[in-house]
Design a protein around this motif. Structure first.
Motif: not given
Length: 481
Positions: A31-36, A326-332
């Motif tokens: 969430s922190k990465k996305l909000w940045k 791939a796993k991180i992309a899916k979780f994002a």
């Protein structure tokens, strides 16, 4: 055995608790990465959206015809160009994001130059739309007086068209590297300059529409120049290595992806704009058109939040797929969808709670305010759907599914939603509420289909395709592994 059972249950319970804590922690990190990315992207979108909005406000103090001219040029002529340019430039989100994730940094500069070539050619193709805008506007039902004034203003706004052609590739180039704060600062500074000079030229010096055109064109070019200076001076951590003939390599493949991106985004961008045009065909359209315009204004400001999340998830998905994660992309995707739905629910609640009050921010007419209040529920549903739908479109751009989503948009929006709205509004006599309800059905159907597609996606396969795409369009920049 009985003595061991409590211990086994306890260990199992502790393990479950640790898993829950781990998921919450991962959610927080993502969430922190996305909000940045999303935070500055939302701010940038609001600042750039405000340039045209401020010009309209100042033009409104000059006269009704001037206000109509700027409003129509902004929403119809420049709106058409904005949709095409933003769509064409969005191909860069896929390619730059995946190249950055794969560590092929120099390719970003090559991709941006290819996009400049394609968008500058597209701008030249769109010039006749600006030049012959009066008959086009008359064709869609505008009066002769407004069409002539808007047409004259459109010709003066041609420099903005070419600023779009350079600006959108630059923005995707910087977004892919998560350099969104740079864009936010430049947009904020330009907005302040724009406000001061709009007042000075349009009102103080009395230059009217001429002053409006000079100020708006200059502001967009200041954004372009500011961003270019940053890229040229810093070399953007190696992503910019100067102009190269490689920019002309494999332009056909690039055009195909750019066109798919343009079709996908334009079909979304224009869909709700059509709502105002169709409403104008009702028997007594004045009050419904005013009411729907107020609702679309609020929806437009809310859309700036969605655009920020669209950019954020596009960057996260493309970066992680390019890096093979791939796993991180899916979780994002899960994190940003959850976050945007939560924000959508809050916005829905705000719209419904203030439905008796917010219309008076835009009108003194009791009839228009009452009609707007009646439409508040539909506005709330649209706001909620539009909190998730652009996010799913961002996932599509990040993964490179533009062509697929373009077909889905044609089916859901223009084969289902639009005809349903026309039937409900005109055939069954539900008026503006029927038109909007049918079109909401199209958005809902498209959202459901995209949810199913994202849920069934094989992310490992998408990561492999991202690697192939980076190699295919490297144009000789990247050596194969």
């Amino acid at each position: 055995m009985d003595n061991d059972t409590p211990l086994l249950v306890s260990n199992h319970s502790d393990h479950e608790q640790e898993e829950k804590v781990g998921i919450v922690k991962e959610f927080g990190i993502e969430s922190k990465k996305l909000w940045k990315i999303a935070g500055p992207a939302i701010f940038t979108a609001i600042c750039q959206y405000s340039l045209g909005a401020l010009t309209q406000v100042f033009s409104g103090f000059v006269g009704d015809v001037e206000l109509a001219a700027v409003s129509v040029e902004n929403s119809v002529v420049a709106g058409l160009a904005f949709g095409v340019m933003l769509g064409m430039g969005s191909a860069l989100e896929t390619l730059c994001g995946q190249a950055y994730g794969a560590g092929q940094i120099r390719m970003l500069g090559i991709y941006m130059q290819r996009s400049w070539i394609i968008l500058l050619v597209t701008a030249c193709v769109l010039v006749p739309v600006y030049v012959w805008s009066p008959p086009i506007l008359e064709l869609v039902g505008e009066t002769d007086e407004i069409s002539e004034a808007a047409g004259k203003f459109a010709v003066w706004m041609l420099p903005q068209l070419f600023a779009y052609a350079l600006n959108f590739p630059i923005q995707k180039f910087l977004q892919a590297q998560r350099k969104v704060l740079v864009m936010a600062w430049i947009s904020a500074i330009v907005l302040v300059i724009h406000a001061v000079f709009s007042w000075l030229l349009i009102l103080k010096l009395g230059w009217g529409l001429t002053g409006a055109a000079i100020t708006l064109n200059t502001s967009w070019w200041l954004i372009v120049i500011g961003q270019l200076l940053y890229i040229f001076i810093t070399t953007s951590d190696g992503a910019w290595s100067g102009f190269s003939w490689l920019a002309f390599a494999d332009l056909f493949g690039f055009v195909k992806l750019s066109l798919a991106s343009a079709v996908m985004l334009c079909l979304e961008f224009w869909y709700l704009m059509v709502l105002v045009v169709i409403t104008g065909r009702l028997k007594n359209p004045l009050i419904p058109v005013d009411a729907i315009s107020i609702c679309m204004n609020i929806n437009g400001w809310d859309a700036m939040i969605a655009i920020g999340f669209n950019a954020a998830i596009s960057v996260r998905v493309s970066n992680e797929l390019g890096a093979g994660n791939a796993k991180i992309a899916k979780f994002a995707v899960v994190v940003v969808s959850t976050t945007s739905i939560a924000i959508g629910v809050v916005c829905l609640a705000v719209v419904l709670a203030t439905r008796d009050y917010f219309p008076y921010l835009f009108t003194n007419s009791e009839a228009v305010a009452e009609e707007t209040t009646h439409l508040a529920l539909l506005l709330g549903v649209t706001v909620l759907l539009n909190s998730l739908q652009p996010v799913l479109s961002g996932v599509a751009v990040g993964a490179g599914w533009q062509a697929l989503v373009a077909y889905i948009n044609i089916g859901c929006y223009y084969i289902v939603g639009l005809p349903a709205g026309i039937l409900l509004g005109f055939k069954f006599g539900f008026g503006v509420e029927g038109i909007w309800s049918g079109m909401i059905g199209g958005i809902a159907l498209q959202t459901i289909i995209l949810i199913v597609i994202v849920s069934l996606t094989n992310w490992n396969k998408e990561a492999d395709e991202a690697e192939s795409r980076v190699q295919k369009w490297g144009g000789g920049v990247a050596a194969p592994d």
